[in-house]
Motif scaffolding. Structure first.
Motif, PDB file in Angstrom:
ATOM      1  N   CYS A   1      61.541  52.405  84.757  1.00 18.46           N
ATOM      2  CA  CYS A   1      61.881  52.923  83.423  1.00 18.46           C
ATOM      3  C   CYS A   1      61.023  54.109  83.012  1.00 18.46           C
ATOM      4  O   CYS A   1      61.484  54.970  82.268  1.00 18.46           O
ATOM      5  CB  CYS A   1      61.810  51.818  82.378  1.00 18.46           C
ATOM      6  N   VAL A   2      59.783  54.165  83.490  1.00 15.89           N
ATOM      7  CA  VAL A   2      58.916  55.287  83.078  1.00 15.89           C
ATOM      8  C   VAL A   2      58.559  56.216  84.242  1.00 15.89           C
ATOM      9  O   VAL A   2      58.261  57.388  84.028  1.00 15.89           O
ATOM     10  CB  VAL A   2      57.615  54.803  82.379  1.00 15.89           C
ATOM     11  N   ASP A   3      58.573  55.701  85.478  1.00 15.02           N
ATOM     12  CA  ASP A   3      58.268  56.552  86.641  1.00 15.02           C
ATOM     13  C   ASP A   3      59.558  57.079  87.260  1.00 15.02           C
ATOM     14  O   ASP A   3      59.535  57.979  88.095  1.00 15.02           O
ATOM     15  CB  ASP A   3      57.516  55.758  87.717  1.00 15.02           C
ATOM     16  N   GLY A   4      60.692  56.505  86.939  1.00 15.72           N
ATOM     17  CA  GLY A   4      61.997  56.847  87.524  1.00 15.72           C
ATOM     18  C   GLY A   4      63.003  57.077  86.420  1.00 15.72           C
ATOM     19  O   GLY A   4      62.612  57.520  85.345  1.00 15.72           O
ATOM     20  N   PRO A   5      64.283  56.805  86.641  1.00 16.56           N
ATOM     21  CA  PRO A   5      64.826  55.978  87.740  1.00 16.56           C
ATOM     22  C   PRO A   5      64.974  56.706  89.083  1.00 16.56           C
ATOM     23  O   PRO A   5      65.344  56.085  90.058  1.00 16.56           O
ATOM     24  CB  PRO A   5      66.196  55.555  87.206  1.00 16.56           C
ATOM     25  N   ASP A   6      64.680  58.033  89.174  1.00 11.89           N
ATOM     26  CA  ASP A   6      64.859  58.729  90.454  1.00 11.89           C
ATOM     27  C   ASP A   6      63.642  58.531  91.352  1.00 11.89           C
ATOM     28  O   ASP A   6      62.496  58.709  90.899  1.00 11.89           O
ATOM     29  CB  ASP A   6      65.043  60.237  90.208  1.00 11.89           C
ATOM     30  N   PHE A   7      63.889  58.204  92.626  1.00  7.77           N
ATOM     31  CA  PHE A   7      62.799  58.039  93.596  1.00  7.77           C
ATOM     32  C   PHE A   7      63.252  58.557  94.959  1.00  7.77           C
ATOM     33  O   PHE A   7      64.458  58.714  95.202  1.00  7.77           O
ATOM     34  CB  PHE A   7      62.423  56.552  93.734  1.00  7.77           C
ATOM     35  N   ASP A   8      62.275  58.760  95.847  1.00  6.99           N
ATOM     36  CA  ASP A   8      62.556  59.168  97.222  1.00  6.99           C
ATOM     37  C   ASP A   8      63.168  57.966  97.966  1.00  6.99           C
ATOM     38  O   ASP A   8      62.486  56.951  98.175  1.00  6.99           O
ATOM     39  CB  ASP A   8      61.231  59.608  97.880  1.00  6.99           C
ATOM     40  N   GLY A   9      64.433  58.088  98.346  1.00  6.71           N
ATOM     41  CA  GLY A   9      65.152  56.978  98.979  1.00  6.71           C
ATOM     42  C   GLY A   9      64.534  56.530 100.300  1.00  6.71           C
ATOM     43  O   GLY A   9      64.733  55.391 100.718  1.00  6.71           O
ATOM     44  N   HIS A  10      63.792  57.421 100.948  1.00  6.12           N
ATOM     45  CA  HIS A  10      63.192  57.061 102.240  1.00  6.12           C
ATOM     46  C   HIS A  10      61.959  56.174 102.063  1.00  6.12           C
ATOM     47  O   HIS A  10      61.458  55.607 103.017  1.00  6.12           O
ATOM     48  CB  HIS A  10      62.810  58.333 103.021  1.00  6.12           C
ATOM     49  N   LEU A  11      61.447  56.102 100.820  1.00  4.42           N
ATOM     50  CA  LEU A  11      60.216  55.346 100.578  1.00  4.42           C
ATOM     51  C   LEU A  11      60.450  54.036  99.821  1.00  4.42           C
ATOM     52  O   LEU A  11      59.536  53.233  99.649  1.00  4.42           O
ATOM     53  CB  LEU A  11      59.222  56.210  99.781  1.00  4.42           C
ATOM     54  N   VAL A  12      61.694  53.826  99.350  1.00  8.53           N
ATOM     55  CA  VAL A  12      61.982  52.632  98.535  1.00  8.53           C
ATOM     56  C   VAL A  12      61.972  51.370  99.410  1.00  8.53           C
ATOM     57  O   VAL A  12      62.516  51.368 100.512  1.00  8.53           O
ATOM     58  CB  VAL A  12      63.365  52.780  97.835  1.00  8.53           C
TER      59      VAL A  12
END
Ligand code: FAD
Ligand code: FES
Length: 283
Positions: free
Chosen positions: A239-250
């Motif tokens: 909610c505060v760091d995303g919701p977008d993230f590097d998909g290779h690291l999830v």
């Protein structure tokens, strides 16, 4: 109280709401979301802002009926009100001129992708879009995405419209035909299994991939910890760091398992609500 200016049923079980929330309409940026509470006893649900109109002071949401609250929301009509609409929440999506961007979206994830694809196009990127849905009736925003795309592909699981199969089939086909890097970056948004598969494919081709995660959220402000996800071995709050993230690291296995933690309670809540609806109908 926030007024529903327009409500329409766009695709099977997907409803479109235009809601008067001038404060959010003024500030919201691609990738950001709201948390809604329908009434005093309502559960809080996070929903992405698919579009906004600063002049009219409205935001547009696409909500798929998957459980108690989203089904209850589907029963609201034009002119009804929603008790709380909080936002904009979350970090805005990274928008710049990357060159060529591959936008892959599935199901209601297309609504999350739409403002991102539009903003990327406005920045001068070449957009290759691949949309997927279960069948023809589940497709949303086809023309809007097409308008912002240089190349456009559409798949349905059952072949009722576009190419039969999954978005990952089109991705694999494109990777096989085009030898130079297909894109400078990939955005993949949709159901968790879809984002996971796309990330696994793009990792093999060294194509940076951004995904939009949808863990269970409660407060949406980084206080409760409900939305924690592991990214590159580090705990993040979507909610505060995303919701977008590097998909290779999830950590996809952990996310999948956390999404099903409350399955029993969610079923009980829906059963309760269905019983209540039956009683109201019969009285
Ligand atoms: C940042 C973000 C943006 C989202 N944007 C959209 C959108 O634009 N349109 C849309 O249709 N859906 C969106 N969702 C998913 C939506 O929030 C859930 O479908 C909704 O909360 C389900 O509530 P329910 O009571 O109807 O179903 P429930 O029976 O409570 O749950 C059904 C399934 O939905 C998921 N879920 C449940 N509660 C939550 C919660 N509080 N937060 C996230 N997921 C939950 C779980 O996987 C659960 O198994 C988004 C989720 C997140 C985190
Ligand atoms: S929803 Fe509570 S910390 Fe993110």
């Amino acid at each position: 109280m926030f007024k529903i200016i327009e409500k329409s049923s766009h695709a099977t079980g997907i409803n479109r709401f235009v809601i008067e929330v001038p404060e959010i309409a003024k500030k919201v940026l691609p990738g950001q979301f709201t948390i809604l509470r329908l009434h005093e006893k309502g559960e809080r649900i996070p929903i992405t802002v698919a579009d906004s109109d600063k002049v009219k002071g409205t935001i547009t949401l696409f909500v798929q009926e998957v459980g108690k609250t989203t089904i209850e929301m589907g029963k609201l009509k034009t002119g009804d009100t929603i008790l709380d609409v909080v936002g904009p929440l979350g970090v805005l999506s990274h928008i710049e001129n990357f060159g060529t961007v591959l936008c892959i979206a599935g199901g209601v994830g297309v609504a999350v992708m739409y403002p991102i694809a539009k903003a990327l196009k406005e920045k001068g990127n070449k957009i290759i879009s691949i949309l997927g849905a279960r069948s023809k009736n589940f497709i949303i925003l086809e023309n809007e995405i097409k308008k912002n795309s240089d190349e456009f592909f559409l798949t349905t699981d059952d072949g009722s419209y576009g190419q039969k199969g999954f978005v990952s089939n089109v991705l694999n086909d494109l990777l096989a035909i085009r030898h130079s890097p297909l894109a400078n970056i990939v955005y993949a948004i949709g159901p968790v299994p879809m984002m996971r598969v796309i990330s696994e494919i793009t990792k093999q081709h060294n194509l940076k991939t951004i995904v939009s995660l949808n863990p269970i959220m409660v407060d949406g402000t980084g206080m409760c910890g409900a939305c924690r996800v592991s990214v590159g071995g580090v705990t993040k709050f979507a909610c505060v760091d995303g919701p977008d993230f590097d998909g290779h690291l999830v950590n996809w296995t952990e996310l999948t398992s956390r999404l099903s933690v409350f399955k029993r309670e969610e079923k009980e809540s829906l059963d309760h609500y269905c019983k209540y609806l039956k009683t109201v109908r019969n009285s």
